[in-house]
Design an enzyme around this catalytic site. Structure first.
Site, PDB file in Angstrom:
ATOM      1  CE  LYS A 171      -2.210  -1.183   3.829  1.00  0.00           C
ATOM      2  NZ  LYS A 171      -1.718  -2.568   4.039  1.00  0.00           N
ATOM      3  CG  ASN A 221      -2.227   1.978   7.358  1.00  0.00           C
ATOM      4  OD1 ASN A 221      -2.503   1.888   8.548  1.00  0.00           O
ATOM      5  ND2 ASN A 221      -1.447   1.102   6.737  1.00  0.00           N
ATOM      6  CG  HIS A 268      -4.528  -7.270  10.423  1.00  0.00           C
ATOM      7  ND1 HIS A 268      -3.598  -6.843  11.351  1.00  0.00           N
ATOM      8  CD2 HIS A 268      -4.230  -6.631   9.256  1.00  0.00           C
ATOM      9  CE1 HIS A 268      -2.789  -5.962  10.776  1.00  0.00           C
ATOM     10  NE2 HIS A 268      -3.144  -5.829   9.518  1.00  0.00           N
TER      11      HIS A 268
END
Length: 440
Positions: free
Chosen positions: A117, A140, A185
């Site tokens: 990302k 982020n 996650h």
């Protein structure tokens, strides 16, 4: 649509960078929110204005159930019982991304995915600025989106984690991209991987142009797909594709060659994919193709992302500390070409992920695995004949320095979060760099 926050009881959860940016956002509007942090000694406490009411040490506070609007920081789970109760009572819970999306009128490029990302978001920021746009990058990547709000902006590029998307409902992106989706996650989501995946997919819901990775089987039926343009990248059937028939893969749009990877600084298939999707985004935004290619040719790795720290005496030392999930370690291993031994540093908090997918890779490689950190002992059992448990990163580097030979590649690609021994992946990577300079 205009949102009026006056007269509402507003509560912010978390005193990290996001929480502080939310306080400042509301204060500029003449509104005083309250704030709660789970820590008794949050590091940003000194940044809280004196006139703001706060509570420390626990989220189990009556303020939550008395609120009209809660803005939750991404590090706090949305699935805590008290927050579930708040939703049942009709209390609105949103993210800072939701606040941001309610304010913005110019185009937004939203970038999410398990890996890559920050690299792609930074590439697009550079291309946009090269093309003459007043572009801002946040999310982020480390700069809260509320801090980049600017009335004169032409374009926003935002990097989004699944945590940020959980409570975002009105993000209307010009372009939305999911770079890849792999297991990560899992300990955050009660319903496992599919819930994580669905959270990522929500980035497409109100996007005009959706860019998808053909290598990931994305069920378009899960996405509100009315009036959308779809662009694909990845495989041979994609709009943007990588042809890997030669030593230097070539990037194509349809049947037209765009770029030979021998012309770029970045190395590794994952980086070629990052460049490919950046070209897809640039073309969709109608940035001049030459501007995009010139930026991408000269782009070098961001810190802690497959970063070659030292290449001396036939030994390469690579810092891939940003590898915080098993897929990113797999990608890093697949990018290494060496005649010697790969010496892999693996460990940290595995977040309940399944590392068994690395078994077959370990079996086929000439590799020695040095497992450290919170789940180091467990990870060392994946391939016991090739693994050793070492208490921490420093001891692992000292041991490797005594065993390494010409032709070897030393790779820090932990596949785990840094929790337990480090504050974040940057601290872990910086220690690795420091140890290389001191010990080797």
């Amino acid at each position: 649509m205009s949102y009026n926050y006056f007269g509402k009881k507003i509560l912010i959860l978390g005193m990290g960078l996001t929480g502080i940016s939310c306080i400042n956002f509301f204060l500029k509007k003449g509104i005083k929110p309250k704030i709660i942090d789970e820590s008794k000694h949050p590091s940003n406490f000194i940044k809280i204005p004196q006139n703001i009411e706060y509570s420390l040490g626990s989220l189990d506070h009556q303020w939550i159930l008395e609120s009209d609007l809660i803005v939750i920081s991404p590090g706090i789970s949305s699935f805590k019982p008290i927050l579930i109760k708040a939703r049942l009572l009709g209390i609105e819970i949103i993210s800072d991304i939701e606040l941001f999306s309610r304010e913005v009128t110019c185009p937004i490029i939203s970038i999410t995915g398990t890996n890559g990302k920050s690299t792609v978001a930074t590439m697009i920021e550079k291309i946009a600025k090269k093309s003459g746009y007043k572009a801002f990058l946040g999310g982020n990547i480390g700069v809260p989106v509320l801090e980049i709000l600017d009335k004169e902006a032409d374009l926003y590029i935002i990097e989004l984690s699944s945590f940020q998307l959980e409570n975002t409902f009105n993000l209307k992106s010009k372009i939305a991209v999911i770079l890849n989706i792999s297991e990560d996650h899992i300990n955050r989501y009660p319903n496992g991987f599919q819930q994580y995946k669905n959270t990522k997919l929500s980035v497409y819901n109100q996007a005009e142009i959706c860019i998808i990775n053909s290598n990931d089987k994305i069920e378009k039926s899960l996405i509100h797909s009315k009036n959308k343009k779809w662009i694909s990248f990845g495989t041979n059937r994609s709009d943007y594709r990588i042809c890997s028939k030669s030593n230097d893969p070539i990037l194509f749009f349809k049947n037209k060659k765009i770029l030979n990877t021998s012309e770029i600084l970045l190395y590794g298939y994952h980086n070629y994919n990052n460049i490919l999707v950046s070209l897809a985004i640039s073309d969709a935004m109608q940035f001049p193709r030459n501007d995009a290619i010139n930026v991408l040719k000269s782009f070098s790795n961001l810190p802690h992302r497959f970063q070659i720290i030292k290449n001396e005496k036939g030994v390469r030392w690579i810092n891939d500390s940003k590898s915080t999930n098993v897929n990113s370690t797999q990608v890093a291993l697949n990018s290494i070409k060496t005649t010697g031994t790969i010496r892999l540093l693996l460990g940290g908090d595995s977040k309940s992920a399944n590392f068994n997918i690395l078994k077959n890779i370990f079996r086929t490689l000439k590799i020695k695995i040095y497992c450290f950190g919170r789940d180091g002992i467990k990870l060392s059992k994946i391939c016991e004949k090739k693994s050793i448990y070492v208490e921490n990163l420093k001891k692992a580097v000292i041991l490797i320095s005594k065993q390494v030979k010409s032709g070897d590649t030393v790779l820090l690609s932990p596949g785990c979060s840094s929790l337990g021994q480090f504050s974040n992946f940057e601290e872990r990577g910086n220690l690795f760099i420091k140890l290389i300079k001191e010990i080797t």
